[in-house]
Design a protein around this motif. Sequence first.
Motif, PDB file in Angstrom:
ATOM      1  N   VAL A  89       0.830  -1.254  -0.028  1.00 22.82           N
ATOM      2  CA  VAL A  89      -0.118   0.180   0.078  1.00 22.82           C
ATOM      3  C   VAL A  89       0.719   1.363  -0.026  1.00 22.82           C
ATOM      4  N   ARG A  90       1.940   1.300   0.707  1.00 21.68           N
ATOM      5  CA  ARG A  90       2.846   2.463   0.894  1.00 21.68           C
ATOM      6  C   ARG A  90       3.574   2.734  -0.545  1.00 21.68           C
ATOM      7  N   VAL A  91       4.126   1.726  -1.098  1.00 22.82           N
ATOM      8  CA  VAL A  91       4.413   1.930  -2.491  1.00 22.82           C
ATOM      9  C   VAL A  91       3.576   2.397  -3.494  1.00 22.82           C
ATOM     10  N   TRP A  92       2.163   1.831  -3.558  1.00 24.46           N
ATOM     11  CA  TRP A  92       1.350   2.276  -4.478  1.00 24.46           C
ATOM     12  C   TRP A  92       0.828   3.585  -4.279  1.00 24.46           C
ATOM     13  N   TRP A  93       1.153   4.353  -2.905  1.00 25.07           N
ATOM     14  CA  TRP A  93       0.698   5.667  -2.422  1.00 25.07           C
ATOM     15  C   TRP A  93       1.941   6.707  -3.204  1.00 25.07           C
ATOM     16  N   LEU A  94       2.927   6.072  -3.193  1.00 19.68           N
ATOM     17  CA  LEU A  94       4.203   6.854  -3.595  1.00 19.68           C
ATOM     18  C   LEU A  94       4.168   6.877  -5.086  1.00 19.68           C
ATOM     19  N   ILE A  95       3.773   5.857  -6.063  1.00 22.64           N
ATOM     20  CA  ILE A  95       3.575   5.563  -7.252  1.00 22.64           C
ATOM     21  C   ILE A  95       2.607   6.724  -7.730  1.00 22.64           C
ATOM     22  N   MET A  96       1.383   6.813  -7.089  1.00 24.46           N
ATOM     23  CA  MET A  96       0.404   7.860  -7.284  1.00 24.46           C
ATOM     24  C   MET A  96       0.745   9.104  -7.126  1.00 24.46           C
ATOM     25  N   LEU A  97       1.613   9.500  -6.095  1.00 26.41           N
ATOM     26  CA  LEU A  97       2.052  10.852  -5.841  1.00 26.41           C
ATOM     27  C   LEU A  97       3.231  11.211  -6.808  1.00 26.41           C
ATOM     28  N   TYR A  98       4.103  10.454  -7.382  1.00 28.02           N
ATOM     29  CA  TYR A  98       4.982  10.829  -8.353  1.00 28.02           C
ATOM     30  C   TYR A  98       4.405  10.656  -9.644  1.00 28.02           C
ATOM     31  N   THR A  99       3.488   9.719  -9.836  1.00 25.92           N
ATOM     32  CA  THR A  99       2.759   9.676 -11.130  1.00 25.92           C
ATOM     33  C   THR A  99       2.021  11.148 -11.238  1.00 25.92           C
ATOM     34  N   LYS A 100       1.497  11.505 -10.118  1.00 25.55           N
ATOM     35  CA  LYS A 100       0.630  12.739 -10.223  1.00 25.55           C
ATOM     36  C   LYS A 100       1.485  14.166 -10.564  1.00 25.55           C
ATOM     37  N   ARG A 101       2.664  14.197 -10.045  1.00 25.56           N
ATOM     38  CA  ARG A 101       3.617  15.144 -10.393  1.00 25.56           C
ATOM     39  C   ARG A 101       4.005  15.249 -11.684  1.00 25.56           C
ATOM     40  N   LEU A 102       4.246  13.980 -12.208  1.00 21.85           N
ATOM     41  CA  LEU A 102       4.829  13.720 -13.699  1.00 21.85           C
ATOM     42  C   LEU A 102       3.683  14.261 -14.422  1.00 21.85           C
ATOM     43  N   GLY A 103       2.110  13.638 -14.125  1.00 24.45           N
ATOM     44  CA  GLY A 103       1.430  14.292 -15.056  1.00 24.45           C
ATOM     45  C   GLY A 103       1.009  15.920 -14.916  1.00 24.45           C
ATOM     46  N   PHE A 104       1.084  16.309 -14.131  1.00 21.85           N
ATOM     47  CA  PHE A 104       0.877  17.708 -13.862  1.00 21.85           C
ATOM     48  C   PHE A 104       2.232  18.456 -14.897  1.00 21.85           C
ATOM     49  N   PHE A 105       3.220  18.177 -14.840  1.00 27.38           N
ATOM     50  CA  PHE A 105       4.213  18.577 -15.587  1.00 27.38           C
ATOM     51  C   PHE A 105       4.102  18.384 -17.096  1.00 27.38           C
ATOM     52  N   THR A 106       3.588  17.003 -17.176  1.00 31.59           N
ATOM     53  CA  THR A 106       3.522  16.646 -18.716  1.00 31.59           C
ATOM     54  C   THR A 106       2.348  17.460 -19.069  1.00 31.59           C
ATOM     55  N   SER A 107       1.170  17.760 -18.599  1.00 37.56           N
ATOM     56  CA  SER A 107       0.050  18.535 -19.032  1.00 37.56           C
ATOM     57  C   SER A 107       0.442  20.023 -19.257  1.00 37.56           C
ATOM     58  N   PHE A 108       1.309  20.650 -18.405  1.00 34.29           N
ATOM     59  CA  PHE A 108       1.856  21.868 -18.519  1.00 34.29           C
ATOM     60  C   PHE A 108       2.717  22.164 -19.729  1.00 34.29           C
ATOM     61  N   TYR A 109       3.682  20.936 -19.881  1.00 31.75           N
ATOM     62  CA  TYR A 109       4.507  20.899 -21.069  1.00 31.75           C
ATOM     63  C   TYR A 109       3.621  20.927 -22.660  1.00 31.75           C
ATOM     64  N   MET A 110       2.801  19.999 -22.347  1.00 35.12           N
ATOM     65  CA  MET A 110       1.859  20.037 -23.600  1.00 35.12           C
ATOM     66  C   MET A 110       1.025  21.341 -23.932  1.00 35.12           C
ATOM     67  N   GLN A 111       0.802  21.847 -22.960  1.00 36.89           N
ATOM     68  CA  GLN A 111       0.274  23.292 -23.080  1.00 36.89           C
ATOM     69  C   GLN A 111       0.821  24.162 -23.702  1.00 36.89           C
ATOM     70  N   THR A 112       1.966  24.423 -23.187  1.00 41.44           N
ATOM     71  CA  THR A 112       3.083  25.158 -23.807  1.00 41.44           C
ATOM     72  C   THR A 112       3.514  24.865 -25.035  1.00 41.44           C
ATOM     73  N   SER A 113       3.550  23.598 -25.584  1.00 39.13           N
ATOM     74  CA  SER A 113       3.813  23.222 -26.981  1.00 39.13           C
ATOM     75  C   SER A 113       3.057  23.638 -27.937  1.00 39.13           C
ATOM     76  N   MET A 114       1.747  23.954 -27.406  1.00 40.65           N
ATOM     77  CA  MET A 114       0.674  24.455 -28.267  1.00 40.65           C
ATOM     78  C   MET A 114       1.065  25.738 -28.615  1.00 40.65           C
ATOM     79  N   THR A 115       1.392  26.551 -27.861  1.00 44.74           N
ATOM     80  CA  THR A 115       1.710  27.884 -28.312  1.00 44.74           C
ATOM     81  C   THR A 115       3.257  28.273 -28.774  1.00 44.74           C
TER      82      THR A 115
END
Length: 230
Positions: A89-115
């Motif tokens: 359970v602890r490991v899966w919580w860490l996976i969700m935490l870092y995946t969320k951070r990576l997802g936020f950055f990826t979304s920001f990167y894709m938005q800036t890529s459009m402009t």
Amino acid sequence: LVLSPDYAFGVFYCPGWLLYLSIIYSGVGALFAHWVGGQLILINFARQKYEANFRYRIVQIRDNAESIALWGSEGVENSRMKESFDWVVRVWWLIMLYTKRLGFFTSFYMQTSMTFPYLVLAPSYFKGQISLGTMFMLFNALGSVKGGFDWFLMSYTTVTSFRATIDRLQNFIAAVDTCKKDTSEIHVLSGPPPEAPGAVVVAKGVSVRLPGPKGRCLWQSAGLTIGPGD
């Protein structure tokens, strides 16, 4: 390269500068993605380890169910199972935490890529170096080229899981090779040795150690001789 304006940002001469800028932009994005989600490699490694430990304990309980019931150790086994599951359970919580951070950055990167194409080509358009039709053609071409360079960033989660699997396999192979080096060779004789001519079974220099790098030694250079009728 053919449609790209010769002057970068309409200022200095640099043929093919759009290609170089796309490589730099995607490279910087990949480095930031690794900085944000690099811990996913170790976390996925730990996930595979603790999930394997949990499955091992389940199999051990199933195979030794009668002994556990006989000795009344259900509570002990239940606490061990709960401890193993808590690590999962602890490991899966860490996976969700870092995946969320990576997802936020990826979304920001894709938005800036459009402009990104508009920002880099606007100076050349306003200076009259490219026409409106050429600029829109460059938008499509630049988006396709940059999309290819962004493969690593968009597939980073899969790459981290693949890297963790490779690391576990390499550790497994290294552990097997270490066991092979530490295991003594067994020589089978065609007849009894001279010091025990009437023996049926003779074993000399037997060493037994528990598995692991710091395994406890059970037997050290032990010997066994069995004669007829023993």
